[in-house]
Write an enzyme that holds these catalytic residues in place. Structure first.
Site, PDB file in Angstrom:
ATOM      1  N   LYS A  67       8.453  -0.153   2.812  1.00 16.12           N
ATOM      2  CA  LYS A  67       8.908   0.776   3.852  1.00 16.12           C
ATOM      3  C   LYS A  67      10.309   0.418   4.308  1.00 16.12           C
ATOM      4  CE  LYS A  67       5.180   3.228   4.356  1.00 16.12           C
ATOM      5  NZ  LYS A  67       4.775   3.029   2.982  1.00 16.12           N
ATOM      6  N   SER A  97       4.762   7.545  -0.558  1.00 13.00           N
ATOM      7  CA  SER A  97       5.258   7.570   0.817  1.00 13.00           C
ATOM      8  C   SER A  97       6.764   7.331   0.903  1.00 13.00           C
ATOM      9  CB  SER A  97       4.531   6.547   1.694  1.00 13.00           C
ATOM     10  OG  SER A  97       4.943   5.239   1.379  1.00 13.00           O
TER      11      SER A  97
END
Length: 144
Positions: free
Chosen positions: A99, A62
């Site tokens: 993230k 991701s």
């Protein structure tokens, strides 16, 4: 310095202070993963206070192409980061992920780099369930 009878100018580069840093398992570059799993050895890093750092092996894509599956993320353990920085976060006490963090008036956004993954937004009380575990300060690509 004389090497085989030839005068050679030797430039020395000051070495840093490399310390063994614990590899504490894996962190997902995706969702639904645990951040603090188990001990997986040591890697070395040039840091001043080694007790403030830990490495995590990244699983998932991701955060690709910047951070890839199998990379090692050097994380400075701290409970807050600035908006725009990349961090390891634990969501709802169990889900660990890496993230980009974006802070907006009462909200926390967890943004992946890979456009195939969804950005997650936590508002109000939900934002209290997002706990920053540390700042990603460096990643190492493992080729083997």
């Amino acid at each position: 310095e004389l090497i085989d009878g030839v005068d050679v100018l030797v430039n020395t580069i000051p070495a840093g202070t490399f310390h063994p840093i614990r590899v504490a398992g894996t962190v997902k570059a995706g969702y639904n993963g645990l951040a603090f799993e188990d001990f997986a050895g040591y890697e070395y890093a040039d840091v001043r206070h080694p007790e403030e750092y830990v490495y995590f092996r990244v699983e998932g894509d991701s955060m690709a192409p910047a951070i890839n599956d199998g990379d090692l993320a050097l994380v400075r353990l701290q409970n807050d980061v600035d908006s725009g920085q990349v961090a390891v976060v634990v969501v709802n006490g169990e889900e660990g992920t890496i993230k980009k963090i974006i802070k907006r008036s009462g909200s926390i956004v967890l943004q992946p780099f890979n456009p195939d993954y969804e950005t997650r937004v936590f508002h109000g009380p939900e934002a209290d369930e997002v706990h920053i575990a540390g700042l990603v300060v460096e990643t190492k690509r493992k080729w083997i």
